[in-house]
Scaffold this motif. Structure first.
Motif, PDB file in Angstrom:
ATOM      1  N   ALA A   1       0.835  -1.201   0.000  1.00 40.95           N
ATOM      2  CA  ALA A   1       0.000   0.000   0.000  1.00 40.95           C
ATOM      3  C   ALA A   1       0.870   1.252   0.000  1.00 40.95           C
ATOM      4  O   ALA A   1       0.559   2.245  -0.669  1.00 40.95           O
ATOM      5  CB  ALA A   1      -0.925  -0.003   1.211  1.00 40.95           C
ATOM      6  N   GLN A   2       1.972   1.227   0.740  1.00 42.34           N
ATOM      7  CA  GLN A   2       2.872   2.380   0.773  1.00 42.34           C
ATOM      8  C   GLN A   2       3.470   2.652  -0.601  1.00 42.34           C
ATOM      9  O   GLN A   2       3.596   3.816  -1.022  1.00 42.34           O
ATOM     10  CB  GLN A   2       3.978   2.141   1.802  1.00 42.34           C
ATOM     11  CG  GLN A   2       3.487   2.146   3.236  1.00 42.34           C
ATOM     12  CD  GLN A   2       4.548   1.676   4.215  1.00 42.34           C
ATOM     13  OE1 GLN A   2       5.680   1.350   3.829  1.00 42.34           O
ATOM     14  NE2 GLN A   2       4.201   1.629   5.492  1.00 42.34           N
ATOM     15  N   ARG A   3       3.832   1.598  -1.322  1.00 47.09           N
ATOM     16  CA  ARG A   3       4.381   1.791  -2.659  1.00 47.09           C
ATOM     17  C   ARG A   3       3.339   2.431  -3.587  1.00 47.09           C
ATOM     18  O   ARG A   3       3.672   3.294  -4.399  1.00 47.09           O
ATOM     19  CB  ARG A   3       4.858   0.453  -3.235  1.00 47.09           C
ATOM     20  CG  ARG A   3       6.097  -0.107  -2.559  1.00 47.09           C
ATOM     21  CD  ARG A   3       6.592  -1.367  -3.247  1.00 47.09           C
ATOM     22  NE  ARG A   3       7.714  -1.952  -2.571  1.00 47.09           N
ATOM     23  CZ  ARG A   3       8.979  -1.554  -2.713  1.00 47.09           C
ATOM     24  NH1 ARG A   3       9.246  -0.555  -3.542  1.00 47.09           N
ATOM     25  NH2 ARG A   3       9.945  -2.152  -2.048  1.00 47.09           N
ATOM     26  N   THR A   4       2.101   1.995  -3.454  1.00 47.91           N
ATOM     27  CA  THR A   4       1.027   2.584  -4.262  1.00 47.91           C
ATOM     28  C   THR A   4       0.851   4.056  -3.925  1.00 47.91           C
ATOM     29  O   THR A   4       0.704   4.903  -4.822  1.00 47.91           O
ATOM     30  CB  THR A   4      -0.291   1.825  -4.016  1.00 47.91           C
ATOM     31  OG1 THR A   4      -0.129   0.463  -4.391  1.00 47.91           O
ATOM     32  CG2 THR A   4      -1.422   2.438  -4.829  1.00 47.91           C
TER      33      THR A   4
ATOM     34  N   ARG B   1       1.802   6.573   6.298  1.00 52.83           N
ATOM     35  CA  ARG B   1       0.960   6.965   5.162  1.00 52.83           C
ATOM     36  C   ARG B   1       1.713   7.966   4.290  1.00 52.83           C
ATOM     37  O   ARG B   1       2.481   8.788   4.784  1.00 52.83           O
ATOM     38  CB  ARG B   1      -0.349   7.604   5.660  1.00 52.83           C
ATOM     39  CG  ARG B   1      -1.292   8.051   4.533  1.00 52.83           C
ATOM     40  CD  ARG B   1      -2.627   8.500   5.117  1.00 52.83           C
ATOM     41  NE  ARG B   1      -2.465   9.625   6.035  1.00 52.83           N
ATOM     42  CZ  ARG B   1      -3.396  10.012   6.901  1.00 52.83           C
ATOM     43  NH1 ARG B   1      -4.531   9.345   7.008  1.00 52.83           N
ATOM     44  NH2 ARG B   1      -3.177  11.045   7.694  1.00 52.83           N
ATOM     45  N   ALA B   2       1.463   7.893   2.993  1.00 54.03           N
ATOM     46  CA  ALA B   2       1.986   8.878   2.040  1.00 54.03           C
ATOM     47  C   ALA B   2       0.821   9.384   1.214  1.00 54.03           C
ATOM     48  O   ALA B   2       0.044   8.589   0.676  1.00 54.03           O
ATOM     49  CB  ALA B   2       3.059   8.249   1.148  1.00 54.03           C
ATOM     50  N   GLN B   3       0.689  10.703   1.132  1.00 46.96           N
ATOM     51  CA  GLN B   3      -0.441  11.256   0.407  1.00 46.96           C
ATOM     52  C   GLN B   3      -0.073  12.605  -0.193  1.00 46.96           C
ATOM     53  O   GLN B   3       0.904  13.240   0.205  1.00 46.96           O
ATOM     54  CB  GLN B   3      -1.654  11.417   1.330  1.00 46.96           C
ATOM     55  CG  GLN B   3      -1.424  12.368   2.503  1.00 46.96           C
ATOM     56  CD  GLN B   3      -2.631  12.448   3.423  1.00 46.96           C
ATOM     57  OE1 GLN B   3      -3.731  12.070   3.064  1.00 46.96           O
ATOM     58  NE2 GLN B   3      -2.429  12.961   4.625  1.00 46.96           N
TER      59      GLN B   3
ATOM     60  N   ILE C   1       2.631  10.284  -5.303  1.00 49.08           N
ATOM     61  CA  ILE C   1       3.555  11.403  -5.078  1.00 49.08           C
ATOM     62  C   ILE C   1       4.526  11.531  -6.242  1.00 49.08           C
ATOM     63  O   ILE C   1       4.801  12.642  -6.717  1.00 49.08           O
ATOM     64  CB  ILE C   1       4.309  11.210  -3.749  1.00 49.08           C
ATOM     65  CG1 ILE C   1       3.338  11.293  -2.577  1.00 49.08           C
ATOM     66  CG2 ILE C   1       5.440  12.233  -3.611  1.00 49.08           C
ATOM     67  CD1 ILE C   1       3.970  11.019  -1.230  1.00 49.08           C
ATOM     68  N   GLU C   2       5.045  10.420  -6.700  1.00 53.92           N
ATOM     69  CA  GLU C   2       5.988  10.441  -7.828  1.00 53.92           C
ATOM     70  C   GLU C   2       5.368  11.106  -9.047  1.00 53.92           C
ATOM     71  O   GLU C   2       6.003  11.905  -9.738  1.00 53.92           O
ATOM     72  CB  GLU C   2       6.421   9.016  -8.163  1.00 53.92           C
ATOM     73  CG  GLU C   2       7.273   8.368  -7.088  1.00 53.92           C
ATOM     74  CD  GLU C   2       7.523   6.893  -7.351  1.00 53.92           C
ATOM     75  OE1 GLU C   2       6.904   6.355  -8.297  1.00 53.92           O
ATOM     76  OE2 GLU C   2       8.321   6.282  -6.619  1.00 53.92           O
ATOM     77  N   THR C   3       4.109  10.776  -9.321  1.00 59.65           N
ATOM     78  CA  THR C   3       3.419  11.350 -10.486  1.00 59.65           C
ATOM     79  C   THR C   3       3.204  12.842 -10.321  1.00 59.65           C
ATOM     80  O   THR C   3       3.399  13.627 -11.259  1.00 59.65           O
ATOM     81  CB  THR C   3       2.060  10.648 -10.690  1.00 59.65           C
ATOM     82  OG1 THR C   3       2.288   9.251 -10.898  1.00 59.65           O
ATOM     83  CG2 THR C   3       1.319  11.225 -11.886  1.00 59.65           C
TER      84      THR C   3
END
Length: 253
Positions: free
Chosen positions: A141-144, A171-173, A149-151
């Motif tokens: 889920a973290q990679r997703t 979480r990354a958002q 963010i990368e995009t």
């Protein structure tokens, strides 16, 4: 009530003018959408720039005309409005929606260099350990989340690059303020609570590490040629600096 409450409804919530059902709907909306919580904090903080702006707009607004319109309503149907709500409504007649949004978000036309850090600090001060401790430590889920963010920021990020001693990546958002994307990568430290690595685009050039405090939290920030970075938390400043240097070294490889 709409899923996304209006500023007037949020002000009524802050002024305890809503019934139990309406308050519960806003509580649910805040739990589902962090941006609504941020809007509530902005409306509740008298020191923020929008208050001064709205005071001035209130002086310019057609208050007499609004009061006359209100007086035509039968007493039983008149809303119980205080002056804060009334001036906010009056100011709404003076400015366009776009300008009102800019005043509300505090993103001034000059876009001062440190303003994004203030926005992040205003948001992070709302976090408590319970905000994050229920989130699973799911690497897939973290990679997703990191791909989002990368995009948005044209970055290449991997969980291993973002690891911090003792703190768990939760979480990354992507958040957005006035069309400006800000990545928020949150961690939970078992001693000091939530902390976050935040990133936004920057064309001001590379900058060495600097430090500051906002809302009782320590911040270490820096920049490369394309992005500005900040690490914010209640950890001691020397510890944050060590973590920030380690992150910068790994993210630049």
């Amino acid at each position: 009530m709409n899923v996304n409450p209006t500023d007037e409804q949020l002000v009524a919530y802050l002024d305890n003018q809503l019934d139990t059902e309406q308050r519960e709907r806003i509580d649910a909306a805040v739990a589902e959408d962090p941006m609504i919580g941020l809007r509530l904090q902005w409306l509740n903080r008298s020191s923020l720039p929008f208050k001064t702006a709205y005071d001035e707009l209130g002086r310019q607004a057609p208050v007499d005309r609004l009061q006359a319109m209100l007086d035509t309503l039968p007493p039983a149907t008149r809303p119980a409005l205080n002056r804060r709500w009334f001036l906010a409504a009056a100011a709404g007649l003076v400015v366009s929606g776009v300008l009102a949004d800019r005043l509300f978000l505090g993103w001034q036309a000059s876009q001062e260099e440190d303003n994004w850090r203030q926005l992040v600090a205003d948001y992070m001060v709302l976090y408590i350990p319970q905000t994050l401790d229920h989130l699973p430590n799911d690497v897939a889920a973290q990679r997703t989340q990191l791909r989002t963010i990368e995009t948005s920021l044209d970055l290449s990020l991997a969980p291993a690059q973002l690891a911090l001693p003792r703190a768990e990546l939760k979480r990354a958002q992507i958040l957005e303020y006035d069309g400006i994307p800000i990545a928020q990568i949150t961690y939970l430290d078992p001693v000091h609570g939530p902390l976050a690595l935040c990133i936004t685009r920057s064309d001001s050039g590379s900058r060495h590490f600097a430090r500051e405090r906002r809302h009782g939290m320590n911040i270490v920030y820096w920049a490369d040629m394309h992005h500005a970075w900040m690490l914010i938390g209640r950890n001691a400043m020397p510890d944050l600096e060590v973590m920030a240097k380690s992150l910068r070294s790994r993210l630049n490889t």
